[in-house]
Design a protein around this motif. Sequence first.
Motif, PDB file in Angstrom:
ATOM      1  N   PHE A 189       0.846  -1.190   0.000  1.00 22.30           N
ATOM      2  CA  PHE A 189       0.000   0.000   0.000  1.00 22.30           C
ATOM      3  C   PHE A 189       0.885   1.244   0.000  1.00 22.30           C
ATOM      4  O   PHE A 189       0.793   2.086   0.896  1.00 22.30           O
ATOM      5  CB  PHE A 189      -0.924  -0.006   1.222  1.00 22.30           C
ATOM      6  CG  PHE A 189      -1.724  -1.268   1.371  1.00 22.30           C
ATOM      7  CD1 PHE A 189      -2.857  -1.497   0.604  1.00 22.30           C
ATOM      8  CD2 PHE A 189      -1.324  -2.257   2.263  1.00 22.30           C
ATOM      9  CE1 PHE A 189      -3.587  -2.662   0.738  1.00 22.30           C
ATOM     10  CE2 PHE A 189      -2.048  -3.422   2.408  1.00 22.30           C
ATOM     11  CZ  PHE A 189      -3.190  -3.635   1.635  1.00 22.30           C
ATOM     12  N   ALA A 190       1.761   1.336  -1.001  1.00 13.29           N
ATOM     13  CA  ALA A 190       2.811   2.346  -0.994  1.00 13.29           C
ATOM     14  C   ALA A 190       2.268   3.762  -0.862  1.00 13.29           C
ATOM     15  O   ALA A 190       2.680   4.509   0.035  1.00 13.29           O
ATOM     16  CB  ALA A 190       3.665   2.224  -2.254  1.00 13.29           C
ATOM     17  N   ARG A 191       1.355   4.159  -1.704  1.00 16.59           N
ATOM     18  CA  ARG A 191       0.891   5.543  -1.675  1.00 16.59           C
ATOM     19  C   ARG A 191       0.078   5.876  -0.428  1.00 16.59           C
ATOM     20  O   ARG A 191       0.313   6.918   0.191  1.00 16.59           O
ATOM     21  CB  ARG A 191       0.130   5.862  -2.960  1.00 16.59           C
ATOM     22  CG  ARG A 191       1.099   6.035  -4.130  1.00 16.59           C
ATOM     23  CD  ARG A 191       0.445   6.245  -5.441  1.00 16.59           C
ATOM     24  NE  ARG A 191       1.465   6.454  -6.477  1.00 16.59           N
ATOM     25  CZ  ARG A 191       1.250   6.251  -7.764  1.00 16.59           C
ATOM     26  NH1 ARG A 191       0.077   5.840  -8.194  1.00 16.59           N
ATOM     27  NH2 ARG A 191       2.221   6.469  -8.641  1.00 16.59           N
ATOM     28  N   PRO A 192      -0.868   5.030  -0.012  1.00 22.52           N
ATOM     29  CA  PRO A 192      -1.546   5.322   1.262  1.00 22.52           C
ATOM     30  C   PRO A 192      -0.583   5.358   2.444  1.00 22.52           C
ATOM     31  O   PRO A 192      -0.725   6.196   3.345  1.00 22.52           O
ATOM     32  CB  PRO A 192      -2.553   4.174   1.396  1.00 22.52           C
ATOM     33  CG  PRO A 192      -2.787   3.711   0.011  1.00 22.52           C
ATOM     34  CD  PRO A 192      -1.488   3.886  -0.699  1.00 22.52           C
ATOM     35  N   PHE A 193       0.414   4.468   2.434  1.00 20.90           N
ATOM     36  CA  PHE A 193       1.376   4.436   3.532  1.00 20.90           C
ATOM     37  C   PHE A 193       2.193   5.719   3.570  1.00 20.90           C
ATOM     38  O   PHE A 193       2.428   6.284   4.648  1.00 20.90           O
ATOM     39  CB  PHE A 193       2.305   3.228   3.386  1.00 20.90           C
ATOM     40  CG  PHE A 193       3.259   3.050   4.538  1.00 20.90           C
ATOM     41  CD1 PHE A 193       2.874   2.338   5.659  1.00 20.90           C
ATOM     42  CD2 PHE A 193       4.526   3.612   4.502  1.00 20.90           C
ATOM     43  CE1 PHE A 193       3.746   2.183   6.733  1.00 20.90           C
ATOM     44  CE2 PHE A 193       5.400   3.460   5.566  1.00 20.90           C
ATOM     45  CZ  PHE A 193       5.003   2.744   6.686  1.00 20.90           C
ATOM     46  N   LEU A 194       2.633   6.193   2.419  1.00 18.76           N
ATOM     47  CA  LEU A 194       3.416   7.425   2.378  1.00 18.76           C
ATOM     48  C   LEU A 194       2.577   8.620   2.833  1.00 18.76           C
ATOM     49  O   LEU A 194       3.084   9.531   3.495  1.00 18.76           O
ATOM     50  CB  LEU A 194       3.956   7.656   0.969  1.00 18.76           C
ATOM     51  CG  LEU A 194       4.997   6.637   0.489  1.00 18.76           C
ATOM     52  CD1 LEU A 194       5.419   6.933  -0.936  1.00 18.76           C
ATOM     53  CD2 LEU A 194       6.205   6.619   1.405  1.00 18.76           C
ATOM     54  N   MET A 197       2.439   8.437   6.573  1.00 20.68           N
ATOM     55  CA  MET A 197       3.715   8.907   7.132  1.00 20.68           C
ATOM     56  C   MET A 197       3.754  10.425   7.213  1.00 20.68           C
ATOM     57  O   MET A 197       4.167  10.998   8.224  1.00 20.68           O
ATOM     58  CB  MET A 197       4.881   8.427   6.266  1.00 20.68           C
ATOM     59  CG  MET A 197       5.415   7.055   6.605  1.00 20.68           C
ATOM     60  SD  MET A 197       6.918   6.710   5.644  1.00 20.68           S
ATOM     61  CE  MET A 197       7.963   8.055   6.171  1.00 20.68           C
ATOM     62  N   ALA A 198       3.327  11.083   6.131  1.00 24.79           N
ATOM     63  CA  ALA A 198       3.380  12.546   6.099  1.00 24.79           C
ATOM     64  C   ALA A 198       2.496  13.153   7.186  1.00 24.79           C
ATOM     65  O   ALA A 198       2.849  14.172   7.786  1.00 24.79           O
ATOM     66  CB  ALA A 198       2.944  13.047   4.722  1.00 24.79           C
ATOM     67  N   ARG A 199       1.359  12.503   7.469  1.00 24.15           N
ATOM     68  CA  ARG A 199       0.430  13.043   8.468  1.00 24.15           C
ATOM     69  C   ARG A 199       0.878  12.774   9.891  1.00 24.15           C
ATOM     70  O   ARG A 199       0.488  13.492  10.819  1.00 24.15           O
ATOM     71  CB  ARG A 199      -0.971  12.439   8.258  1.00 24.15           C
ATOM     72  CG  ARG A 199      -1.642  12.866   6.966  1.00 24.15           C
ATOM     73  CD  ARG A 199      -3.102  12.435   6.950  1.00 24.15           C
ATOM     74  NE  ARG A 199      -3.254  10.997   7.084  1.00 24.15           N
ATOM     75  CZ  ARG A 199      -3.249  10.142   6.047  1.00 24.15           C
ATOM     76  NH1 ARG A 199      -3.078  10.601   4.805  1.00 24.15           N
ATOM     77  NH2 ARG A 199      -3.403   8.845   6.224  1.00 24.15           N
ATOM     78  N   ASN A 200       1.672  11.718  10.108  1.00 18.30           N
ATOM     79  CA  ASN A 200       2.000  11.303  11.476  1.00 18.30           C
ATOM     80  C   ASN A 200       3.475  11.437  11.841  1.00 18.30           C
ATOM     81  O   ASN A 200       3.888  10.949  12.889  1.00 18.30           O
ATOM     82  CB  ASN A 200       1.554   9.847  11.686  1.00 18.30           C
ATOM     83  CG  ASN A 200       0.047   9.695  11.635  1.00 18.30           C
ATOM     84  OD1 ASN A 200      -0.647   9.927  12.627  1.00 18.30           O
ATOM     85  ND2 ASN A 200      -0.476   9.300  10.481  1.00 18.30           N
ATOM     86  N   ARG A 201       4.234  12.112  11.007  1.00 18.86           N
ATOM     87  CA  ARG A 201       5.671  12.257  11.267  1.00 18.86           C
ATOM     88  C   ARG A 201       5.947  12.905  12.625  1.00 18.86           C
ATOM     89  O   ARG A 201       6.917  12.590  13.312  1.00 18.86           O
ATOM     90  CB  ARG A 201       6.323  13.086  10.164  1.00 18.86           C
ATOM     91  CG  ARG A 201       7.830  13.116  10.202  1.00 18.86           C
ATOM     92  CD  ARG A 201       8.360  13.972   9.065  1.00 18.86           C
ATOM     93  NE  ARG A 201       7.978  13.423   7.778  1.00 18.86           N
ATOM     94  CZ  ARG A 201       8.699  12.510   7.110  1.00 18.86           C
ATOM     95  NH1 ARG A 201       9.827  12.049   7.642  1.00 18.86           N
ATOM     96  NH2 ARG A 201       8.312  12.081   5.941  1.00 18.86           N
TER      97      ARG A 201
END
Length: 245
Positions: A189-194, A197-201
Amino acid sequence: MFDISLAGAAMAGLLSFFTPCILPMVPFYLSYMAGLSMSELTTEGEIAPGAQRRLVTSAIMFALGVTTIFMLMGMGATALGQAFAQWKQVLAYAGAGLLFVFGLHFLGVIRIGILYREARMESSAEPTTVIGAYLMGLAFGFGWTPCVGPALTAILMMAAGMGSLAQGAGLLAVYGLAMTAPFVVAALFARPFLGWMARNRRHLPKVEKAMGAMLILFAVLIATGSVNVISNWLIQAFPGFMNMG
């Protein structure tokens, strides 16, 4: 039967992945293994089927490479533990003291400069091939990273007290699979995962503190020989654990 050692190894593996020195590298590893640019990986739309298949296969082989190295380390730690059985208590205290210091580092009480450095072996194999991805995993498994090093030390200390090489390898296999399974999920799930990541960094420092607390707990358990006591208490308090494993 529920085994606190295996549960601890799995938790340490997951926390290792979500620490600030591993999670931010995931997009670059995905891009590298899939043979895609970061812009291709992050733009809207579907990833080409061939690239998606290559990405998932590479992630699985990468995970197996990392886990292979950890299993070998586990066997080595068990062998050393058996060879120096007469010094077991002294080594346990020394290891517990080291883990306690690592824990204080992650909690921010003290700062150890060497833990901010990262050394990694590099593989010259093309990562978009199955063999290349596996070799890349082997190279990563040999590396010392600021987050994996202390957590791995804790699990290796537990492996040193195992009764057989197979048990030591199994314990580190659990750690390695728990740490690398999110790589495979990220590949699926590459794009949802990325996007996640951006939202929870901003929450990564909390994971670092959780790692510190866990290392201190490991230090106490190892120094007091309480691993089995905790396991027995959990089984008595939660009988459902008897059906696990």
